[in-house]
Scaffold this motif. Structure first.
Motif, PDB file in Angstrom:
ATOM      1  N   LYS A   6       0.837  -1.206   0.000  1.00 17.85           N
ATOM      2  CA  LYS A   6       0.000   0.000   0.000  1.00 17.85           C
ATOM      3  C   LYS A   6       0.872   1.256   0.000  1.00 17.85           C
ATOM      4  N   ALA A   7       1.928   1.259   0.809  1.00 16.38           N
ATOM      5  CA  ALA A   7       2.840   2.409   0.858  1.00 16.38           C
ATOM      6  C   ALA A   7       3.592   2.560  -0.456  1.00 16.38           C
ATOM      7  N   ILE A   8       4.027   1.441  -1.028  1.00 13.24           N
ATOM      8  CA  ILE A   8       4.725   1.489  -2.323  1.00 13.24           C
ATOM      9  C   ILE A   8       3.782   2.056  -3.381  1.00 13.24           C
ATOM     10  N   GLY A   9       2.566   1.556  -3.398  1.00  8.68           N
ATOM     11  CA  GLY A   9       1.583   2.028  -4.368  1.00  8.68           C
ATOM     12  C   GLY A   9       1.278   3.505  -4.225  1.00  8.68           C
ATOM     13  N   LYS A  10       1.174   3.956  -2.981  1.00 11.84           N
ATOM     14  CA  LYS A  10       0.907   5.381  -2.734  1.00 11.84           C
ATOM     15  C   LYS A  10       2.043   6.244  -3.275  1.00 11.84           C
ATOM     16  N   ARG A  11       3.272   5.807  -3.066  1.00 15.25           N
ATOM     17  CA  ARG A  11       4.423   6.570  -3.561  1.00 15.25           C
ATOM     18  C   ARG A  11       4.475   6.561  -5.089  1.00 15.25           C
ATOM     19  N   ILE A  12       4.109   5.433  -5.692  1.00 17.48           N
ATOM     20  CA  ILE A  12       4.053   5.368  -7.159  1.00 17.48           C
ATOM     21  C   ILE A  12       3.004   6.354  -7.671  1.00 17.48           C
ATOM     22  N   LYS A  13       1.851   6.367  -7.047  1.00 17.99           N
ATOM     23  CA  LYS A  13       0.782   7.276  -7.465  1.00 17.99           C
ATOM     24  C   LYS A  13       1.218   8.737  -7.353  1.00 17.99           C
ATOM     25  N   ILE A  14       1.853   9.084  -6.250  1.00 20.02           N
ATOM     26  CA  ILE A  14       2.325  10.461  -6.056  1.00 20.02           C
ATOM     27  C   ILE A  14       3.336  10.826  -7.138  1.00 20.02           C
ATOM     28  N   ALA A  15       4.284   9.937  -7.408  1.00 22.35           N
ATOM     29  CA  ALA A  15       5.304  10.205  -8.436  1.00 22.35           C
ATOM     30  C   ALA A  15       4.656  10.322  -9.815  1.00 22.35           C
ATOM     31  N   ARG A  16       3.657   9.490 -10.094  1.00 21.36           N
ATOM     32  CA  ARG A  16       2.965   9.539 -11.387  1.00 21.36           C
ATOM     33  C   ARG A  16       2.245  10.874 -11.556  1.00 21.36           C
ATOM     34  N   ILE A  17       1.564  11.306 -10.518  1.00 20.65           N
ATOM     35  CA  ILE A  17       0.838  12.574 -10.577  1.00 20.65           C
ATOM     36  C   ILE A  17       1.804  13.737 -10.748  1.00 20.65           C
ATOM     37  N   LYS A  18       2.949  13.693 -10.061  1.00 19.61           N
ATOM     38  CA  LYS A  18       3.956  14.753 -10.204  1.00 19.61           C
ATOM     39  C   LYS A  18       4.467  14.847 -11.648  1.00 19.61           C
ATOM     40  N   GLN A  19       4.461  13.713 -12.351  1.00 17.81           N
ATOM     41  CA  GLN A  19       4.909  13.697 -13.752  1.00 17.81           C
ATOM     42  C   GLN A  19       3.755  13.983 -14.715  1.00 17.81           C
ATOM     43  N   ASN A  20       2.570  14.264 -14.169  1.00 20.36           N
ATOM     44  CA  ASN A  20       1.368  14.524 -14.970  1.00 20.36           C
ATOM     45  C   ASN A  20       1.054  13.392 -15.940  1.00 20.36           C
ATOM     46  N   LEU A  21       1.173  12.164 -15.449  1.00 27.00           N
ATOM     47  CA  LEU A  21       0.881  10.988 -16.265  1.00 27.00           C
ATOM     48  C   LEU A  21      -0.366  10.295 -15.742  1.00 27.00           C
ATOM     49  N   THR A  22      -1.144   9.733 -16.648  1.00 27.38           N
ATOM     50  CA  THR A  22      -2.298   8.943 -16.257  1.00 27.38           C
ATOM     51  C   THR A  22      -1.869   7.497 -16.022  1.00 27.38           C
ATOM     52  N   GLN A  23      -2.722   6.746 -15.365  1.00 24.17           N
ATOM     53  CA  GLN A  23      -2.453   5.322 -15.193  1.00 24.17           C
ATOM     54  C   GLN A  23      -2.372   4.633 -16.551  1.00 24.17           C
ATOM     55  N   GLU A  24      -3.197   5.085 -17.480  1.00 24.65           N
ATOM     56  CA  GLU A  24      -3.205   4.491 -18.814  1.00 24.65           C
ATOM     57  C   GLU A  24      -1.870   4.718 -19.529  1.00 24.65           C
ATOM     58  N   THR A  25      -1.332   5.913 -19.399  1.00 25.55           N
ATOM     59  CA  THR A  25      -0.048   6.220 -20.037  1.00 25.55           C
ATOM     60  C   THR A  25       1.067   5.378 -19.433  1.00 25.55           C
ATOM     61  N   VAL A  26       1.091   5.273 -18.116  1.00 26.63           N
ATOM     62  CA  VAL A  26       2.105   4.457 -17.438  1.00 26.63           C
ATOM     63  C   VAL A  26       1.978   3.014 -17.909  1.00 26.63           C
ATOM     64  N   ALA A  27       0.759   2.502 -17.896  1.00 25.47           N
ATOM     65  CA  ALA A  27       0.527   1.118 -18.306  1.00 25.47           C
ATOM     66  C   ALA A  27       1.021   0.879 -19.733  1.00 25.47           C
ATOM     67  N   ASP A  28       0.692   1.789 -20.626  1.00 29.01           N
ATOM     68  CA  ASP A  28       1.093   1.654 -22.029  1.00 29.01           C
ATOM     69  C   ASP A  28       2.615   1.651 -22.176  1.00 29.01           C
ATOM     70  N   LYS A  29       3.280   2.530 -21.448  1.00 24.86           N
ATOM     71  CA  LYS A  29       4.732   2.667 -21.586  1.00 24.86           C
ATOM     72  C   LYS A  29       5.519   1.518 -20.959  1.00 24.86           C
ATOM     73  N   ILE A  30       4.927   0.847 -19.944  1.00 23.93           N
ATOM     74  CA  ILE A  30       5.670  -0.246 -19.313  1.00 23.93           C
ATOM     75  C   ILE A  30       5.124  -1.625 -19.688  1.00 23.93           C
ATOM     76  N   GLY A  31       4.071  -1.642 -20.478  1.00 24.68           N
ATOM     77  CA  GLY A  31       3.565  -2.909 -20.996  1.00 24.68           C
ATOM     78  C   GLY A  31       2.703  -3.725 -20.050  1.00 24.68           C
ATOM     79  N   VAL A  32       1.893  -3.041 -19.251  1.00 23.18           N
ATOM     80  CA  VAL A  32       0.931  -3.732 -18.399  1.00 23.18           C
ATOM     81  C   VAL A  32      -0.440  -3.101 -18.634  1.00 23.18           C
ATOM     82  N   THR A  33      -1.458  -3.628 -18.008  1.00 21.23           N
ATOM     83  CA  THR A  33      -2.795  -3.062 -18.180  1.00 21.23           C
ATOM     84  C   THR A  33      -3.008  -1.891 -17.221  1.00 21.23           C
ATOM     85  N   PRO A  34      -3.880  -0.961 -17.588  1.00 15.24           N
ATOM     86  CA  PRO A  34      -4.205   0.125 -16.662  1.00 15.24           C
ATOM     87  C   PRO A  34      -4.776  -0.399 -15.341  1.00 15.24           C
ATOM     88  N   GLN A  35      -5.527  -1.491 -15.400  1.00 20.14           N
ATOM     89  CA  GLN A  35      -6.079  -2.084 -14.174  1.00 20.14           C
ATOM     90  C   GLN A  35      -4.954  -2.560 -13.249  1.00 20.14           C
TER      91      GLN A  35
END
Length: 119
Positions: A6-35
């Motif tokens: 949960k803590a790891i996920g929270k930090r990932i979310k914060i870092a993603r938001i700071k980079q102005n990226l959506t979950q979909e963009t992250v998923a697409d760039k690293i090859g996993v699903t947005p879910q």
């Protein structure tokens, strides 16, 4: 030792938001699903080392920053966070926060000393 996903996920979310990226963009760039990204961010799914490194590289944060709530040697990460916390504070706010930190530190050490004496 268990990982705090949960803590790891929270930090990932914060870092993603700071980079102005959506979950979909992250998923697409690293090859996993947005879910899967959503499940990682909420801590409902564990994150593999390969995926963690891919996320870390994409979001331009160190793995230490994402894992600092779980690893024992993380003082530099928390010191950097404290500096960021103070960076936009007024002088008055800094004084209040430092007073609170001093009182908290004294309390932690007093309780720890008391626990040592009774054990």
């Amino acid at each position: 030792m268990e990982l705090d996903f949960k803590a790891i996920g929270k930090r990932i979310k914060i870092a993603r938001i700071k980079q102005n990226l959506t979950q979909e963009t992250v998923a697409d760039k690293i090859g996993v699903t947005p879910q899967h990204v959503s499940n990682i961010e909420t801590g409902n799914s564990s994150v593999s080392l390969t995926t963690l490194v891919a996320i870390s590289n994409l979001l331009k944060v160190s793995a230490d920053e994402l894992l600092c709530d779980t690893i024992l040697i993380a003082k530099p990460v928390f010191e950097r966070e404290a500096n960021e916390l103070f960076s936009d504070c007024s002088e008055y706010e800094v004084r209040i926060l430092v007073d609170v930190l001093k009182a908290t530190k004294d309390s932690i050490r007093t309780v720890k000393l008391f626990e040592t004496k009774i054990n």
